[in-house]
Design an enzyme around this catalytic site. Structure first.
Site, PDB file in Angstrom:
ATOM      1  N   SER A   1      47.220  44.198  41.868  1.00 45.76           N
ATOM      2  CA  SER A   1      46.140  45.180  41.954  1.00 45.76           C
ATOM      3  C   SER A   1      45.058  44.796  42.953  1.00 45.76           C
ATOM      4  CB  SER A   1      45.518  45.367  40.568  1.00 45.76           C
ATOM      5  OG  SER A   1      45.004  44.139  40.068  1.00 45.76           O
TER       6      SER A   1
ATOM      7  N   ARG B   1      42.647  32.086  31.510  1.00 44.41           N
ATOM      8  CA  ARG B   1      44.076  31.943  31.235  1.00 44.41           C
ATOM      9  C   ARG B   1      44.665  30.699  31.899  1.00 44.41           C
ATOM     10  NH1 ARG B   1      45.176  38.453  31.903  1.00 44.41           N
ATOM     11  NH2 ARG B   1      44.469  38.996  29.816  1.00 44.41           N
TER      12      ARG B   1
ATOM     13  N   CYS C   1      54.412  41.510  27.123  1.00 43.29           N
ATOM     14  CA  CYS C   1      53.245  40.642  26.980  1.00 43.29           C
ATOM     15  C   CYS C   1      52.362  41.261  25.916  1.00 43.29           C
ATOM     16  CB  CYS C   1      52.502  40.517  28.309  1.00 43.29           C
ATOM     17  SG  CYS C   1      51.297  39.154  28.346  1.00 43.29           S
TER      18      CYS C   1
ATOM     19  N   LYS D   1      54.069  36.056  41.346  1.00 42.70           N
ATOM     20  CA  LYS D   1      52.892  36.918  41.208  1.00 42.70           C
ATOM     21  C   LYS D   1      51.636  36.066  41.322  1.00 42.70           C
ATOM     22  CE  LYS D   1      50.707  40.166  37.980  1.00 42.70           C
ATOM     23  NZ  LYS D   1      50.715  40.737  36.620  1.00 42.70           N
TER      24      LYS D   1
ATOM     25  N   LYS E   1      53.720  32.740  37.822  1.00 42.68           N
ATOM     26  CA  LYS E   1      52.548  33.616  37.726  1.00 42.68           C
ATOM     27  C   LYS E   1      51.298  32.747  37.765  1.00 42.68           C
ATOM     28  CE  LYS E   1      50.471  37.230  34.857  1.00 42.68           C
ATOM     29  NZ  LYS E   1      50.634  38.030  33.612  1.00 42.68           N
TER      30      LYS E   1
ATOM     31  N   ARG F   1      43.077  44.459  35.181  1.00 43.01           N
ATOM     32  CA  ARG F   1      42.411  44.285  33.890  1.00 43.01           C
ATOM     33  C   ARG F   1      41.475  45.448  33.590  1.00 43.01           C
ATOM     34  NH1 ARG F   1      41.558  37.712  34.589  1.00 43.01           N
ATOM     35  NH2 ARG F   1      43.789  37.221  34.421  1.00 43.01           N
TER      36      ARG F   1
ATOM     37  N   CYS G   1      48.757  40.976  26.197  1.00 45.35           N
ATOM     38  CA  CYS G   1      47.363  41.059  26.645  1.00 45.35           C
ATOM     39  C   CYS G   1      46.827  42.492  26.632  1.00 45.35           C
ATOM     40  CB  CYS G   1      47.205  40.445  28.032  1.00 45.35           C
ATOM     41  SG  CYS G   1      48.102  41.297  29.349  1.00 45.35           S
TER      42      CYS G   1
ATOM     43  N   CYS H   1      47.071  36.630  26.208  1.00 45.73           N
ATOM     44  CA  CYS H   1      48.480  37.020  26.237  1.00 45.73           C
ATOM     45  C   CYS H   1      49.252  36.607  24.995  1.00 45.73           C
ATOM     46  CB  CYS H   1      49.151  36.444  27.485  1.00 45.73           C
ATOM     47  SG  CYS H   1      48.460  37.103  29.029  1.00 45.73           S
TER      48      CYS H   1
ATOM     49  N   TYR I   1      51.708  48.972  43.826  1.00 45.85           N
ATOM     50  CA  TYR I   1      51.038  50.245  43.598  1.00 45.85           C
ATOM     51  C   TYR I   1      51.119  51.133  44.841  1.00 45.85           C
ATOM     52  CZ  TYR I   1      49.371  47.487  39.725  1.00 45.85           C
ATOM     53  OH  TYR I   1      49.330  46.679  38.616  1.00 45.85           O
TER      54      TYR I   1
ATOM     55  N   GLU J   1      59.019  25.687  37.023  1.00 41.09           N
ATOM     56  CA  GLU J   1      58.989  26.881  36.177  1.00 41.09           C
ATOM     57  C   GLU J   1      60.230  27.747  36.399  1.00 41.09           C
ATOM     58  OE1 GLU J   1      57.134  27.827  33.800  1.00 41.09           O
ATOM     59  OE2 GLU J   1      55.151  26.944  33.964  1.00 41.09           O
TER      60      GLU J   1
END
Length: 325
Positions: free
Chosen positions: A274, A217, A120, A248, A195, A205, A122, A130, A313, A233
């Site tokens: 995140s 976005r 990507c 996501k 996404k 971010r 971004c 992006c 994470y 998609e």
């Protein structure tokens, strides 16, 4: 009371029996650990909104990857923090960019660990979007051309899997074609197929310094209200040659994970993002819930919904607890 023939509690009477009949299990091999890579040496800079997550230089990342591999985690996914940002995100497709350098170092030091690269722009653009901005919006086809260059550059550096996260139309087919023509037909494409334009990306971010400098976005990421669109998609990505599909975020979209699992036969990843991580961390640190139990319950729900692979994470913390059991 009427005599009961079926008593489900019979199967809950001891820890051993409960483990025997447990329908969903998690192991470290289910996980991919995200890493934020920056220039420099001996850098491990905490991300304030993601306790326990750091931006790390390549040398620190290599040491981290050795530990992850020893814990049984099979893969990492890399996100780059460039030396400088610009309108086209040039470091993203520079053969000497931060991710390309990191891939080479990690594959040399820990060859058994799979290295997935986020494809990507971004993280690399000064506007935080992006792709390439034309007339105030991301221009689809011009962006796809640069994403193809980025994917080939990552493959040339030694990436095991490339993962386009941009949500441009047609990018999977173009990347597949570009990789094949460049001699990388063996490199799988893990598509961020579904996404959503989510509020749960905020801490990421912060980590990648990729907040859009104008607008949002919504013209390329999906509307959280839509579920049928997810099938559209994913179907397009399958037709274009994706090797993995991904949803996501994860927890707010367990229904979407289940739907893709039912409708497609490709391996399915889910990104425990995140904001999902930060919420559990914050509640645990404030004593509002048991962090470890909430972590495991959340991750189990993602696997139960149908995910084959969980990007989280929490991967390292889960693996450490798993080894300690």
């Amino acid at each position: 009371m009427q005599e009961l023939i079926r008593r489900p509690r019979r199967l809950r009477t001891s820890p051993t029996l409960r483990r025997m009949v447990q329908e969903t299990t998690l192991t470290p091999s289910d996980f991919v650990m995200p890493l934020f890579i920056c220039h420099g040496e001996k850098i491990s800079q905490p991300v304030g909104s993601m306790p326990g997550v750091n931006r790390v230089s390549i040398d620190v990342a290599v040491a981290e990857c050795r530990e992850l591999q020893q814990l049984g985690i099979p893969a990492v996914i890399l996100f780059g923090i460039p030396a400088a940002k610009d309108p086209l995100g040039k470091e993203g497709y520079d053969d000497n960019g931060i991710i390309q350098q990191a891939v080479r170092a990690i594959k040399q030091a820990v060859p058994e660990l799979l290295v997935i690269t986020d494809v990507c722009l971004c993280e690399y653009t000064d506007h935080g979007h992006c792709g390439v901005i034309v007339d105030g919006d991301v221009h689809n086809d011009t962006t796809v051309e640069l994403l193809v260059k980025e994917a080939i550059s990552h493959a040339r550096a030694g990436a095991d899997i490339v993962a386009p996260s941009d949500m441009m139309d047609g990018r999977i087919g173009s990347i597949r074609e570009g990789l094949d023509e460049a001699g990388f037909s063996q490199i799988p494409v893990m598509s961020y197929s579904v996404k959503y334009c989510s509020a749960f990306y905020g801490p990421f971010r912060d980590a990648a310094d990729s907040t859009p400098q104008f607008g949002d976005r919504k013209t390329y990421q999906m509307d959280p209200a839509n579920s049928r669109e997810a099938i559209v998609e994913a179907s397009l990505d399958v037709e274009e040659g994706a090797d993995f599909l991904m949803v996501k975020p994860a927890l707010p979209y367990l229904d979407i994970i289940a739907s893709l699992k039912e409708n497609f036969s490709l391996p399915l990843a889910a990104y425990h993002v995140s904001g999902e991580y930060a919420m559990i961390k914050a509640a645990g640190r404030n004593g509002w819930l048991d962090e470890a139990k909430a972590m495991e319950e959340s991750l189990l729900s993602i696997k139960r919904a149908g995910a084959d692979i969980i990007i989280s994470y929490y991967a390292k913390e889960f693996a450490q607890r798993y080894q300690g059991k």
